[in-house]
Design a protein around this motif. Structure first.
Motif, PDB file in Angstrom:
ATOM      1  N   MET A 138       0.872  -1.173   0.000  1.00 40.49           N
ATOM      2  CA  MET A 138       0.000   0.000   0.000  1.00 40.49           C
ATOM      3  C   MET A 138       0.912   1.226   0.000  1.00 40.49           C
ATOM      4  N   VAL A 139       0.685   2.143  -0.930  1.00 41.08           N
ATOM      5  CA  VAL A 139       1.535   3.324  -1.041  1.00 41.08           C
ATOM      6  C   VAL A 139       1.435   4.127   0.263  1.00 41.08           C
ATOM      7  N   PRO A 140       2.592   4.396   0.910  1.00 41.87           N
ATOM      8  CA  PRO A 140       2.559   5.094   2.197  1.00 41.87           C
ATOM      9  C   PRO A 140       2.541   6.617   2.036  1.00 41.87           C
ATOM     10  N   ALA A 141       1.911   7.277   3.008  1.00 44.77           N
ATOM     11  CA  ALA A 141       1.941   8.741   3.055  1.00 44.77           C
ATOM     12  C   ALA A 141       3.342   9.196   3.481  1.00 44.77           C
ATOM     13  N   LYS A 142       3.677  10.425   3.111  1.00 50.66           N
ATOM     14  CA  LYS A 142       4.981  10.997   3.475  1.00 50.66           C
ATOM     15  C   LYS A 142       4.853  11.659   4.851  1.00 50.66           C
ATOM     16  N   VAL A 143       5.047  10.863   5.888  1.00 49.29           N
ATOM     17  CA  VAL A 143       4.817  11.333   7.258  1.00 49.29           C
ATOM     18  C   VAL A 143       6.100  11.790   7.956  1.00 49.29           C
ATOM     19  N   GLU A 144       7.243  11.673   7.295  1.00 48.70           N
ATOM     20  CA  GLU A 144       8.496  12.006   7.953  1.00 48.70           C
ATOM     21  C   GLU A 144       8.548  13.499   8.310  1.00 48.70           C
ATOM     22  N   GLY A 145       9.307  13.790   9.378  1.00 49.80           N
ATOM     23  CA  GLY A 145       9.433  15.173   9.831  1.00 49.80           C
ATOM     24  C   GLY A 145       8.844  15.354  11.215  1.00 49.80           C
ATOM     25  N   LYS A 146       8.719  16.621  11.620  1.00 50.44           N
ATOM     26  CA  LYS A 146       8.197  16.941  12.950  1.00 50.44           C
ATOM     27  C   LYS A 146       6.730  17.330  12.852  1.00 50.44           C
ATOM     28  N   TRP A 147       5.940  16.778  13.776  1.00 51.38           N
ATOM     29  CA  TRP A 147       4.511  17.054  13.853  1.00 51.38           C
ATOM     30  C   TRP A 147       4.187  17.542  15.264  1.00 51.38           C
ATOM     31  N   ARG A 148       3.349  18.570  15.336  1.00 52.67           N
ATOM     32  CA  ARG A 148       3.005  19.143  16.638  1.00 52.67           C
ATOM     33  C   ARG A 148       1.494  19.219  16.794  1.00 52.67           C
ATOM     34  N   ALA A 149       1.035  19.001  18.036  1.00 47.87           N
ATOM     35  CA  ALA A 149      -0.391  19.098  18.353  1.00 47.87           C
ATOM     36  C   ALA A 149      -0.514  19.361  19.846  1.00 47.87           C
ATOM     37  N   HIS A 150      -1.743  19.435  20.318  1.00 45.49           N
ATOM     38  CA  HIS A 150      -2.002  19.531  21.753  1.00 45.49           C
ATOM     39  C   HIS A 150      -2.923  18.380  22.134  1.00 45.49           C
ATOM     40  N   VAL A 151      -2.628  17.759  23.265  1.00 42.16           N
ATOM     41  CA  VAL A 151      -3.449  16.648  23.750  1.00 42.16           C
ATOM     42  C   VAL A 151      -3.976  17.009  25.134  1.00 42.16           C
ATOM     43  N   SER A 152      -5.168  16.523  25.434  1.00 43.22           N
ATOM     44  CA  SER A 152      -5.751  16.812  26.746  1.00 43.22           C
ATOM     45  C   SER A 152      -5.336  15.748  27.744  1.00 43.22           C
ATOM     46  N   GLY A 153      -5.077  16.187  28.960  1.00 43.49           N
ATOM     47  CA  GLY A 153      -4.693  15.276  30.023  1.00 43.49           C
ATOM     48  C   GLY A 153      -5.247  15.766  31.348  1.00 43.49           C
ATOM     49  N   ALA A 154      -4.790  15.160  32.420  1.00 43.24           N
ATOM     50  CA  ALA A 154      -5.285  15.510  33.757  1.00 43.24           C
ATOM     51  C   ALA A 154      -5.012  16.965  34.110  1.00 43.24           C
ATOM     52  N   LYS A 155      -3.947  17.520  33.545  1.00 39.65           N
ATOM     53  CA  LYS A 155      -3.573  18.909  33.849  1.00 39.65           C
ATOM     54  C   LYS A 155      -3.942  19.864  32.715  1.00 39.65           C
ATOM     55  N   GLY A 156      -4.918  19.484  31.907  1.00 41.31           N
ATOM     56  CA  GLY A 156      -5.328  20.336  30.787  1.00 41.31           C
ATOM     57  C   GLY A 156      -4.567  19.996  29.518  1.00 41.31           C
ATOM     58  N   LEU A 157      -4.445  20.965  28.604  1.00 38.17           N
ATOM     59  CA  LEU A 157      -3.763  20.730  27.339  1.00 38.17           C
ATOM     60  C   LEU A 157      -2.259  20.687  27.518  1.00 38.17           C
ATOM     61  N   ALA A 158      -1.630  19.719  26.829  1.00 34.82           N
ATOM     62  CA  ALA A 158      -0.170  19.617  26.851  1.00 34.82           C
ATOM     63  C   ALA A 158       0.338  19.588  25.415  1.00 34.82           C
ATOM     64  N   ALA A 159       1.502  20.192  25.188  1.00 37.73           N
ATOM     65  CA  ALA A 159       2.120  20.165  23.862  1.00 37.73           C
ATOM     66  C   ALA A 159       2.570  18.741  23.550  1.00 37.73           C
ATOM     67  N   PHE A 160       2.281  18.303  22.340  1.00 36.45           N
ATOM     68  CA  PHE A 160       2.630  16.942  21.903  1.00 36.45           C
ATOM     69  C   PHE A 160       3.412  17.076  20.607  1.00 36.45           C
ATOM     70  N   GLU A 161       4.570  16.447  20.552  1.00 30.85           N
ATOM     71  CA  GLU A 161       5.417  16.536  19.359  1.00 30.85           C
ATOM     72  C   GLU A 161       5.966  15.160  19.014  1.00 30.85           C
ATOM     73  N   ILE A 162       5.935  14.822  17.745  1.00 32.08           N
ATOM     74  CA  ILE A 162       6.591  13.591  17.296  1.00 32.08           C
ATOM     75  C   ILE A 162       7.556  13.936  16.171  1.00 32.08           C
ATOM     76  N   ASP A 163       8.675  13.244  16.159  1.00 37.98           N
ATOM     77  CA  ASP A 163       9.706  13.427  15.140  1.00 37.98           C
ATOM     78  C   ASP A 163       9.891  12.079  14.454  1.00 37.98           C
ATOM     79  N   LEU A 164       9.510  12.011  13.180  1.00 38.71           N
ATOM     80  CA  LEU A 164       9.439  10.727  12.481  1.00 38.71           C
ATOM     81  C   LEU A 164      10.494  10.597  11.386  1.00 38.71           C
ATOM     82  N   LYS A 165      11.023   9.388  11.269  1.00 41.61           N
ATOM     83  CA  LYS A 165      11.867   9.005  10.135  1.00 41.61           C
ATOM     84  C   LYS A 165      11.145   7.884   9.405  1.00 41.61           C
TER      85      LYS A 165
END
Length: 199
Positions: A138-165
């Motif tokens: 299955m042809v894969p999407a080009k997901v490499e690089g840095k991705w940022r979002a915010h996720v909710s947790g017990a202490k409210g919103l937290a910065a979420f970052e993933i760095d993909l190869k």
């Protein structure tokens, strides 16, 4: 293996007598076209489509597979020599993420298949074991690089970052939530769907 359905547009490279496209139309109500360099086989496939009553949805073209526009394909099937598959690799990888590819007997250079299956073919005219290998990607999407979002947790919103190869559909990376670095596990990329666990 490709999960063909009625919404699919299938392109068959090295279409021979047309059986792949004709079967896709008859059994799954798909549509598409086959490509072969041999005018005799193109005529045979066209005649076979007429006999099967599927000419409106199954066409056959005499042309060079390397000059064929594959952009409409949701499924590509092929029975080509390995050196041809290797030349086609960049074109196949550039198709829309989620496009399914099935190859008969030969892989695509160093791109590992998502799955493969050996099937018995008692009347196969070549090979001692009378079997064929079928490979699926299955042809894969080009997901490499840095991705940022915010996720909710017990202490409210937290910065979420993933760095993909990424190499083909194989992905690895690290995640950060706030100040914590976390290992990414069970990373899987299927078309545009990326899933993973973090601990």
């Amino acid at each position: 293996m490709a999960g063909v359905r009625n919404s699919d547009f299938l392109i068959d490279l090295g279409s021979g007598d047309g059986r792949i496209i004709i079967t896709a139309v008859q059994e799954y109500k798909a549509q598409g076209f086959g490509v072969d360099y041999d005018p005799r086989l193109v005529r045979l496939a066209t005649e076979n489509a007429k006999k099967a009553g599927v000419s409106e949805r199954a066409k056959f073209l005499e042309q060079n597979v390397f000059k064929t526009d594959l952009s409409k394909a949701t499924v590509v099937t092929m029975y080509l020599l390995p050196e041809y598959n290797a030349v086609l690799k960049p074109t196949l990888l550039a198709l829309k993420p989620g496009t399914r590819i099935v190859s008969h007997d030969y892989g695509i250079d160093d791109w590992e298949p998502d799955s493969q299956e050996k099937i018995a073919v008692p009347d196969k005219p070549v090979g001692a074991d009378k079997a064929s290998w079928i490979y699926y990607w299955m042809v894969p999407a080009k997901v490499e690089g840095k991705w940022r979002a915010h996720v909710s947790g017990a202490k409210g919103l937290a910065a979420f970052e993933i760095d993909l190869k990424r190499k083909y559909q194989k992905v690895e990376g690290m995640a950060k939530i706030g100040d914590r670095s976390l290992a990414m596990e069970k990373v899987a990329l299927k078309g545009t769907a990326l899933t993973f666990d973090v601990n």
